[in-house]
Write an enzyme that holds these catalytic residues in place. Sequence first.
Site, PDB file in Angstrom:
ATOM      1  N   MET A  19      43.218  38.960  39.982  1.00 39.97           N
ATOM      2  CA  MET A  19      42.891  40.787  40.312  1.00 39.97           C
ATOM      3  C   MET A  19      41.574  41.042  40.239  1.00 39.97           C
ATOM      4  SD  MET A  19      45.660  41.139  36.598  1.00 39.97           S
ATOM      5  CE  MET A  19      44.729  41.739  35.020  1.00 39.97           C
ATOM      6  N   HIS A  29      35.362  34.566  38.212  1.00 36.88           N
ATOM      7  CA  HIS A  29      35.439  34.036  39.387  1.00 36.88           C
ATOM      8  C   HIS A  29      35.374  33.340  40.461  1.00 36.88           C
ATOM      9  CE1 HIS A  29      37.000  38.163  38.136  1.00 36.88           C
ATOM     10  NE2 HIS A  29      38.294  37.880  37.972  1.00 36.88           N
ATOM     11  N   GLN A  60      52.041  42.576  34.281  1.00 34.65           N
ATOM     12  CA  GLN A  60      51.601  42.131  33.042  1.00 34.65           C
ATOM     13  C   GLN A  60      50.995  43.460  32.305  1.00 34.65           C
ATOM     14  OE1 GLN A  60      48.670  39.478  35.446  1.00 34.65           O
ATOM     15  NE2 GLN A  60      47.655  40.258  34.000  1.00 34.65           N
ATOM     16  N   LYS A 104      38.135  30.763  29.588  1.00 33.93           N
ATOM     17  CA  LYS A 104      38.369  32.418  28.647  1.00 33.93           C
ATOM     18  C   LYS A 104      40.234  32.799  28.530  1.00 33.93           C
ATOM     19  CE  LYS A 104      37.610  36.578  28.981  1.00 33.93           C
ATOM     20  NZ  LYS A 104      38.247  37.603  29.989  1.00 33.93           N
ATOM     21  N   GLN A 112      46.766  31.875  28.455  1.00 34.05           N
ATOM     22  CA  GLN A 112      47.327  31.575  29.285  1.00 34.05           C
ATOM     23  C   GLN A 112      47.393  30.788  30.501  1.00 34.05           C
ATOM     24  OE1 GLN A 112      47.022  35.305  32.803  1.00 34.05           O
ATOM     25  NE2 GLN A 112      45.012  33.764  33.556  1.00 34.05           N
ATOM     26  N   SER A 169      33.943  39.229  31.950  1.00 38.65           N
ATOM     27  CA  SER A 169      35.363  39.480  32.623  1.00 38.65           C
ATOM     28  C   SER A 169      35.231  41.228  32.789  1.00 38.65           C
ATOM     29  CB  SER A 169      36.347  39.742  30.878  1.00 38.65           C
ATOM     30  OG  SER A 169      36.728  40.708  30.772  1.00 38.65           O
ATOM     31  N   SER A 170      36.049  40.688  33.652  1.00 34.06           N
ATOM     32  CA  SER A 170      35.638  42.438  34.224  1.00 34.06           C
ATOM     33  C   SER A 170      35.828  43.699  33.171  1.00 34.06           C
ATOM     34  CB  SER A 170      36.900  42.634  35.194  1.00 34.06           C
ATOM     35  OG  SER A 170      37.561  41.422  36.271  1.00 34.06           O
ATOM     36  N   ARG A 171      36.770  43.837  32.291  1.00 35.83           N
ATOM     37  CA  ARG A 171      36.968  44.668  31.708  1.00 35.83           C
ATOM     38  C   ARG A 171      34.777  44.753  30.717  1.00 35.83           C
ATOM     39  NH1 ARG A 171      42.048  42.236  30.680  1.00 35.83           N
ATOM     40  NH2 ARG A 171      43.756  44.068  30.764  1.00 35.83           N
TER      41      ARG A 171
END
Length: 283
Positions: free
Chosen positions: A30, A37, A61, A149, A153, A185-187
Site C-alpha cells: 500500500m 517493504h 480493507q 509482521k 494476513q 510499519s507505515s503507521r
Amino acid sequence: MEIIDNIHEMQSRSEALKMAGHSVALVPTMGFFHEGHLELMRVGKIHADDLVVSIFVNPMQFGPSEDYAEYPRDMDSDLEKAERVGTGIVFCPTAEQMYPDGFQTKIGAEKLSGRLCGISRPGHFDGVLTVVAKLFHITKPHLAIFGQKDYQQLTIISRMVKDLNMDIRIVGVPVVREPDGIAMSSRNSYLSPDERKSALCMKQSLDLAGEMYARGERRVPEMRAALERIILDQPFTEIDYVSFCHPTTLEEVEVIDGETVLALAVMVGKTRLIDNCIIAKGQ
Ligand code: PAF
C-alpha cells in the site's frame, strides 16, 4: 523501471514476460515504503527474473471508522525507492479501476478471518483477500512476497492460495525492525515522540515471553499476565489482544506444547500497532 497504471496493460505485460520464459515475483504493497517493504522487494528479486511491485491503498480493507483517507502516501518517494532496489515494474491502479461500479464479489476465509485482528476489524481480511486475488490475476506472478509482521494476513493468504489452487508460491519475510526494536510499519509515522517510546513495550513483551519460555514457563495465562503488565505500564497504551495461537489455524492455546505464535495488537494513542514472534521454535 516501468510504471503501469492500467489493468489491461499490466496483464499483457505480465503475459509477455511469462511467454518470454521469465519468472515473475509480486510484492503487493500500500506504498509509503520503509526498509521492511524494500526487504520484501530484495527477496523478490532473489527469487525471480522480474519484480513487480504494486502500490494500491485498498479501500476495501479499511473499516468505516479507520484511516483510509489519512493513510500515508508518497508516490514520488516510493517510485524512487523501488527503482533503487531494482524493481522492474510498479503497478499503481486507481480505486475506480479496481472497484468499478457494480463490483460485488468478495473472497473470505471462514474461520481465520474472524480471529485476532478480524475481531476488531470486521471485513478487513475479506478486503485483503479480494484485492490480493485481483492483484494475482492482474500481475500473474509465480511467487508473491509478504511480511511476517502481518502474520495473520500471511496465514490467510497462504490458506486462500491452497484452497483456491492458485499456482503461486507465497514467501514470508521476517519482521524488519528499527534499531530500537519497534517493528517497521507505515503507521509508525502517526506516533508522537512520547507515543513512540511507549510503543517499545511491544518488542519488550515479545522478548519477555521468549525469556519466560526459556526459563521453562509453558502456561499461557501466566505469560499473558506478565506481558499485559509491561504493555499497560506505559502511557497511551490499550491492549486489543495478546494472543498465543497455533501457527496455521490461529486457534488460541492455553499451554505451549509446540510451535506457537505470540501476536500482539495494541492501540498506542490513536494508532493501532501489531507485532508478533514465533516461540517454541528451536528454543
Ligand atoms: O500488507 C499490505 O500492505 C496490504 O494488506 C496488502 C497485502 C498490500 C493488500 O492491500
